[in-house]
Design an enzyme around this catalytic site. Structure first.
Site, PDB file in Angstrom:
ATOM      1  N   LYS A 194      17.490  -6.304 -34.658  1.00  0.00           N
ATOM      2  CA  LYS A 194      16.930  -6.949 -35.642  1.00  0.00           C
ATOM      3  C   LYS A 194      16.209  -5.405 -36.746  1.00  0.00           C
ATOM      4  O   LYS A 194      15.427  -5.257 -35.733  1.00  0.00           O
ATOM      5  CB  LYS A 194      15.390  -7.504 -34.937  1.00  0.00           C
ATOM      6  CG  LYS A 194      14.967  -8.145 -36.330  1.00  0.00           C
ATOM      7  CD  LYS A 194      14.275  -9.876 -35.502  1.00  0.00           C
ATOM      8  CE  LYS A 194      12.914  -9.954 -36.370  1.00  0.00           C
ATOM      9  NZ  LYS A 194      11.877 -10.927 -35.910  1.00  0.00           N
ATOM     10  N   ARG A 247       0.683 -23.190 -38.366  1.00  0.00           N
ATOM     11  CA  ARG A 247       0.471 -22.727 -39.478  1.00  0.00           C
ATOM     12  C   ARG A 247       0.729 -24.763 -40.006  1.00  0.00           C
ATOM     13  O   ARG A 247      -0.013 -24.992 -40.899  1.00  0.00           O
ATOM     14  CB  ARG A 247       0.684 -22.238 -40.507  1.00  0.00           C
ATOM     15  CG  ARG A 247      -0.180 -20.698 -39.753  1.00  0.00           C
ATOM     16  CD  ARG A 247       1.651 -19.844 -40.252  1.00  0.00           C
ATOM     17  NE  ARG A 247       2.307 -19.205 -39.744  1.00  0.00           N
ATOM     18  CZ  ARG A 247       2.900 -17.985 -39.556  1.00  0.00           C
ATOM     19  NH1 ARG A 247       2.948 -17.056 -40.508  1.00  0.00           N
ATOM     20  NH2 ARG A 247       4.972 -18.142 -39.640  1.00  0.00           N
ATOM     21  N   SER A 254       3.500 -12.580 -41.670  1.00  0.00           N
ATOM     22  CA  SER A 254       3.843 -11.207 -41.407  1.00  0.00           C
ATOM     23  C   SER A 254       5.544 -11.291 -42.907  1.00  0.00           C
ATOM     24  O   SER A 254       5.292  -9.820 -43.207  1.00  0.00           O
ATOM     25  CB  SER A 254       3.910 -10.893 -40.330  1.00  0.00           C
ATOM     26  OG  SER A 254       3.666 -10.862 -39.106  1.00  0.00           O
TER      27      SER A 254
HETATM   28  P1  ADP Z   1       7.676 -14.498 -35.207  1.00  0.00           P
HETATM   29  O1  ADP Z   1       7.834 -13.001 -34.100  1.00  0.00           O
HETATM   30  O2  ADP Z   1       8.208 -14.719 -33.824  1.00  0.00           O
HETATM   31  O3  ADP Z   1       8.139 -13.712 -36.774  1.00  0.00           O
HETATM   32  P2  ADP Z   1       4.940 -13.218 -35.857  1.00  0.00           P
HETATM   33  O4  ADP Z   1       5.035 -11.818 -35.584  1.00  0.00           O
HETATM   34  O5  ADP Z   1       4.981 -14.132 -37.873  1.00  0.00           O
HETATM   35  O6  ADP Z   1       6.293 -14.289 -35.452  1.00  0.00           O
HETATM   36  O7  ADP Z   1       3.999 -14.220 -35.643  1.00  0.00           O
HETATM   37  C1  ADP Z   1       3.257 -14.437 -34.292  1.00  0.00           C
HETATM   38  C2  ADP Z   1       3.110 -16.086 -33.722  1.00  0.00           C
HETATM   39  O8  ADP Z   1       1.734 -15.812 -34.547  1.00  0.00           O
HETATM   40  C3  ADP Z   1       3.559 -16.946 -34.720  1.00  0.00           C
HETATM   41  O9  ADP Z   1       3.066 -18.014 -33.012  1.00  0.00           O
HETATM   42  C4  ADP Z   1       3.335 -17.461 -35.239  1.00  0.00           C
HETATM   43  O10 ADP Z   1       2.897 -19.089 -35.754  1.00  0.00           O
HETATM   44  C5  ADP Z   1       2.022 -16.917 -35.491  1.00  0.00           C
HETATM   45  N1  ADP Z   1       1.005 -16.565 -36.869  1.00  0.00           N
HETATM   46  C6  ADP Z   1       1.544 -15.911 -37.561  1.00  0.00           C
HETATM   47  N2  ADP Z   1       0.785 -15.308 -38.299  1.00  0.00           N
HETATM   48  C7  ADP Z   1      -0.223 -16.713 -38.597  1.00  0.00           C
HETATM   49  C8  ADP Z   1      -1.056 -17.301 -39.255  1.00  0.00           C
HETATM   50  N3  ADP Z   1      -1.510 -17.256 -40.481  1.00  0.00           N
HETATM   51  N4  ADP Z   1      -2.206 -18.541 -38.466  1.00  0.00           N
HETATM   52  C9  ADP Z   1      -1.896 -18.405 -37.089  1.00  0.00           C
HETATM   53  N5  ADP Z   1      -1.085 -17.899 -36.570  1.00  0.00           N
HETATM   54  C10 ADP Z   1      -0.421 -17.497 -37.224  1.00  0.00           C
END
Ligand code: ADP
Length: 151
Positions: free
Chosen positions: A41, A90, A128
């Site tokens: 990735k 979310r 993100s």
């Molecule tokens: P990934 O690495 O799986 O792409 P992220 O780094 O975006 O995921 O997110 C990791 C975790 O944080 C996931 O469970 C996601 O649902 C949670 N998460 C991300 N943004 C938010 C938010 N704004 N509110 C609540 N949970 C969040």
């Protein structure tokens, strides 16, 4: 001692992630915020930068540890003796995805349970990936990331 692992890319950490971890602190003895490294990735920020931001954000929380791992999340949990995973929800799209991953993990490591916290309404639009898009477009993202994330 109950340990929970909060896995993610944190590319970069947002105030949604931070809120989730802070809400989980009273629930567990130890929270391991762990960056899952997928060598195939492409990330916007280096692993070192993402780890440094996480460490700064949770420097005031003695029960929160920050680390990274390669390979399957379930194996990482087993290696550190964690029985729980923490994930955020979310919206329905998160639920559909997380349900599958959670069931998969529980099949790989039988005793592994995922604990879900529903996002606060004020954070449910933050991800993100949106923050990365804004950064690429040269926008100010300070409303979406912890103050430790200086860009
Ligand atoms: P990934 O690495 O799986 O792409 P992220 O780094 O975006 O995921 O997110 C990791 C975790 O944080 C996931 O469970 C996601 O649902 C949670 N998460 C991300 N943004 C938010 C938010 N704004 N509110 C609540 N949970 C969040």
């Amino acid at each position: 001692m109950q340990t929970v692992v909060f896995p993610g890319s944190f590319d970069p950490i947002t105030i949604g992630h931070e809120d989730l971890v802070r809400r989980a602190i009273p629930l567990f003895d130890r929270i391991v915020v762990a960056i899952g490294v997928n060598t195939k990735k492409q990330y916007l920020f280096s692993l070192e930068q993402r780890l440094a931001w996480l460490r700064e954000v949770f420097a005031d929380e003695p029960t929160v540890q920050v680390t990274h791992y390669e390979g399957l999340t379930a194996n990482f949990c087993r290696s550190i003796g964690a029985r729980f995973l923490l994930r955020g929800l979310r919206h329905g799209t998160d639920f559909d995805y997380e349900k599958t991953i959670s069931q998969l993990n529980a099949t790989l490591v039988e005793e592994l349970d995922t604990v879900f916290l529903i996002s606060r309404p004020c954070y449910s639009h933050i991800s993100s990936s949106v923050v990365r898009e804004l950064i690429r477009a040269g926008a100010d993202v300070s409303a979406f990331v912890p103050s430790a994330v200086q860009l």
